[in-house]
Design a protein around this motif. Structure first.
Motif, PDB file in Angstrom:
ATOM      1  N   UNK A  95       0.852  -1.184   0.000  1.00 28.20           N
ATOM      2  CA  UNK A  95       0.000   0.000   0.000  1.00 28.20           C
ATOM      3  C   UNK A  95       0.892   1.239   0.000  1.00 28.20           C
ATOM      4  N   UNK A 138      -8.940   3.422  -2.425  1.00 25.68           N
ATOM      5  CA  UNK A 138      -8.362   2.502  -1.458  1.00 25.68           C
ATOM      6  C   UNK A 138      -6.990   3.000  -0.997  1.00 25.68           C
ATOM      7  N   UNK A 139      -6.201   3.505  -1.927  1.00 27.42           N
ATOM      8  CA  UNK A 139      -4.883   4.035  -1.563  1.00 27.42           C
ATOM      9  C   UNK A 139      -5.009   5.245  -0.639  1.00 27.42           C
ATOM     10  N   UNK A 196      -5.755   4.264   2.870  1.00 27.03           N
ATOM     11  CA  UNK A 196      -4.632   3.714   3.621  1.00 27.03           C
ATOM     12  C   UNK A 196      -3.576   4.788   3.900  1.00 27.03           C
ATOM     13  N   UNK A 233      -5.236   6.466   6.980  1.00 21.56           N
ATOM     14  CA  UNK A 233      -5.345   5.610   8.165  1.00 21.56           C
ATOM     15  C   UNK A 233      -3.980   5.187   8.687  1.00 21.56           C
ATOM     16  N   UNK A 234      -3.020   5.051   7.808  1.00 20.51           N
ATOM     17  CA  UNK A 234      -1.701   4.589   8.224  1.00 20.51           C
ATOM     18  C   UNK A 234      -0.831   5.662   8.857  1.00 20.51           C
ATOM     19  N   UNK A 261     -14.518   7.786   5.756  1.00 16.10           N
ATOM     20  CA  UNK A 261     -13.352   7.771   6.645  1.00 16.10           C
ATOM     21  C   UNK A 261     -13.658   8.508   7.948  1.00 16.10           C
ATOM     22  N   UNK A 280      -6.819   4.756  17.133  1.00 16.91           N
ATOM     23  CA  UNK A 280      -5.878   5.341  16.165  1.00 16.91           C
ATOM     24  C   UNK A 280      -5.209   6.584  16.743  1.00 16.91           C
TER      25      UNK A 280
END
Lengths: 340, 369
Positions: free
Chosen positions: B179, B231-232, B235, B238-239, B267, B278
């Motif tokens: 990712x 999707x990218x 992430x 979120x990452x 999100x 998180x």
């Protein structure tokens, strides 16, 4: 107001609960392998989702009581969305789950309907299971996961759709699915939040597949209820889908109409999760972009939590629109009477 | 000492206010064009084994004109679409009075290459840009191709090119082995940011079609480019990538724009449900998107009612984040004269056509005519 609930979860608490419906071979297989059902923990981890009701009594206690109870409830058992690759096991599990659904739920309450569970690895076995139990009118749709090895619209799956239509069944395409490979279009994830949000892009890819493969030209009466994958993404997807089709239609000559027309005629979406703007004007715009609420069908998605989007949405609608979402869309799709 | 003042009157260099920046133009090198930059061992590998892996056009053949504008094939031996600066200048820069065009050379994007080869190959892509394009026309700007699967080598290439201000961004594909929000790639983002460059993620790369599985058709693949980027972006947020590299600016290229609002609502809603899980995310996901993310317009969505596109841009708060792009010379070229609907007001059009790009890339507001 009359209410039809298109997605309530149930799940056996253990493989042992399915033992009455499994052969000696599979009972021994399960026992010897020491495998256990974990409540689809990758999809519904214990910290964010209560266990789905494992018995009729639990389900009735939680959602079938009181004057506001839904008139009809579709129960979805996702236990068949296994990670293993054993087609024989998958077929046996589908059979066991359907028998368990009939005995534990459908036979107990005339308000209940169910999604028919099929093997997610073998179209042949899926067809056999549809032929075995599809005549039972309490099954209303075939349960398929949005996560798949190959998109569901592809040719090798068409016998599933043919069998479904032969038995008056539709397709219920539900969030989650096989967990043993990278779950998103962009690869492996590192947080549940990505997996949770990720069902929405994956569902979009499935919408593209059904339309691009010409499924609805071949099965004009087929409808697909997309559950627990949201819907706010739909309008922008269709804008691009239509635009691209206008450019590259030669590749898919069996797609006779604009993709958005197939989607409007053949797809419906449950209201879960209703991830929407908090600004009411923006919300009105979203609904207008979708062409109204005609594709939305109410689902409590019990026992899963998705925030306060659904009450906000329902509160913003006119009475007619609210009636359409709470019962009209589902009544039309499943051929149920419009009101009690 | 007397000097003739050449700055005024008839001697002044003519200049014009910039009005149009094209943020996604494809110069494309043939293997032969890049081979001359390779060391003997790397050239031997190329000659004996080629690129080894199938191109995306083999997975998803484009059913007409190989996916290019039919007029984009140069009548010159050894050339392919996008390889001839003269044709591009005539068909794009002059035809549409483009003031700046940002080149995105996709020839380097692969993640199957051995690191030694990947480093040389991407170095070659960049040197080819310098030699054949950036000096050819002062309106052209480059993006730094990097061997992204080997971040230390990618950082070295960024360092090697950073002194050339004509390279305005670092270029990565929209799909990679991991990712794009993975910490694996953060050193690339840190280096780009340290040198004042945004990172442009362009549709393509190692598209493994995970999730729903491999689709059958180019139609699905191409619409799916927007799905992959959703999707990218999820992430990336979120990452914690935008917390880790606070000054990072990313440009999501050729993936659509209208989906941006719905993804942010999702999100944000998910974050509300799980925010305590998180701790790295100190703000709502949509705030990271607002601060760090730009989008190119092509292929811009075309709702039946063009007002809906304007709403979608407002909902995602993208008015100062959209960068116009034609995607020359691909089949779905968006014309600067036609792509933006008339219902867009003049200030939004101007922002998209040039202001946002000038701001992001630090380009001069006037250029010599």
């Amino acid at each position: 107001m009359d209410k039809l609930d298109c997605d309530v979860h149930c799940a056996p608490s253990s493989y042992q609960a399915l033992f009455p419906y499994l052969s000696d071979y599979w009972r021994q297989y399960i026992t010897q392998a020491g495998i256990r059902l974990n409540g689809l923990a990758h999809a519904y981890p214990r910290g964010v989702a209560a266990p789905a009701p494992s018995s009729y009594d639990l389900l009735a206690d939680r959602i079938l009581g009181g004057s506001t109870a839904p008139r009809v409830v579709i129960v979805n058992c996702l236990t068949g969305f296994e990670t293993h690759r054993n087609a024989h096991f998958s077929a046996a599990m589908a059979t066991a789950i359907n028998d368990w659904l009939r005995e534990e739920f459908l036979a107990r309450d005339s308000r209940l309907r169910a999604s028919l569970v099929v093997s997610t690895v073998s179209p042949d076995d899926a067809v056999s299971e549809i032929e075995r139990v599809g005549e039972d009118p309490r099954f209303v749709q075939i349960l398929l996961p949005v996560r798949s090895d190959l998109p569901w619209g592809q040719k090798h799956n068409h016998p599933i759709f043919a069998a479904a239509r032969a038995h008056g069944l539709q397709i219920g395409l539900h969030a989650w699915g096989r967990a043993g490979k990278a779950p998103t279009p962009s690869g492996f994830t590192t947080t549940y939040l990505e997996d949770y949000v990720g069902n929405q892009p994956i569902a979009q890819a499935q919408v593209l597949s059904f339309v691009s493969e010409g499924v609805f030209e071949r099965f004009p009466d087929l409808r697909v209820m997309v559950s627990e994958c949201g819907f706010a993404w739909l309008a922008p997807l269709l804008w691009r889908f239509d635009k691209d089709w206008k450019g590259v239609w030669r590749e898919v000559p069996w797609v006779k109409r604009r993709p958005s027309e197939y989607v409007r005629d053949h797809f419906r979406f449950t209201t879960a999760p209703a991830h929407l703007p908090s600004d009411p004007v923006a919300l009105d715009h979203v609904l207008e972009m979708m062409g109204g609420v005609g594709m939305l069908a109410y689902a409590s998605d019990h026992p899963h939590e998705h925030g306060d989007g659904l009450p906000s949405l329902l509160g913003r609608l006119s009475e007619d629109e609210r009636r359409a979402v709470l019962s009209g869309t589902a009544a039309e799709l499943y051929g149920w009477t419009a009101a009690a | 000492m007397s000097q003739v003042d050449t700055r005024g009157g008839a001697q002044a260099p003519r200049s014009r206010a910039v009005e149009l920046v094209d943020c996604d133009v494809h110069a494309q090198a043939t293997e032969a064009m890049l081979a001359r930059y390779l060391s003997p061992p790397a050239r031997r590998l190329l000659e004996r084994y080629g690129r080894r892996t199938p191109r995306v056009t083999e997975w998803y053949p484009r059913a007409r004109n190989a996916g290019m504008r039919v007029d984009a094939w140069p009548d010159k031996p050894g050339h392919i679409w996008g390889s001839d600066p003269e044709l591009m200048r005539a068909q794009l820069l002059d035809e549409f009075a483009v003031d700046y065009a940002v080149l995105e050379v996709l020839s380097g994007q692969d993640c199957y290459d051995h690191p030694d080869f990947a480093a040389e190959w991407n170095h070659a892509v960049n040197q080819w840009q310098v030699d054949e394009w950036l000096g050819f026309d002062s309106r052209l700007r480059g993006t730094i191709a990097v061997p992204h699967e080997y971040p230390d080598l990618a950082v070295a290439e960024i360092e090697a090119r950073a002194g050339d201000e004509r390279f305005v961004a670092v270029l990565l594909p929209a799909s990679a082995a991991e990712q794009l929000g993975s910490p694996k790639y953060w050193p690339i983002y840190e280096a780009a940011t340290a040198f004042g460059r945004p990172v442009a993620f362009h549709t393509g790369g190692y598209v493994d079609h995970r999730g729903a599985g491999y689709p059958s058709f180019y139609l699905e693949y191409h619409v799916g480019n927007g799905i992959v980027m959703q999707s990218q972006l999820a992430t990336m947020v979120a990452g914690g990538m935008f917390e880790a590299v606070p000054g990072l600016r990313v440009v999501l290229t050729e993936c659509g724009v209208a989906w941006a609002a719905a993804l942010q609502w999702s999100l944000d809603a998910a974050w509300e449900l799980m925010r305590a899980d998180h701790p790295r995310l100190t703000r709502r996901p949509s705030e990271y998107v607002r601060e760090h993310v730009w989008f190119t317009t092509q292929p811009i969505e075309e709702p039946d009612d063009p007002q809906h596109l304007v709403w979608a841009i407002e909902q995602a708060r993208l008015g100062d984040r959209l960068l116009f792009a034609t995607d020359y010379p691909h089949w779905d070229f968006d014309s600067p004269k036609q792509a933006l609907p008339r219902v867009m007001d003049a200030s939004l059009r101007r922002a998209i056509l040039c202001e946002n790009a000038l701001e992001l890339y630090g380009l001069p507001r006037e250029r010599s005519a």
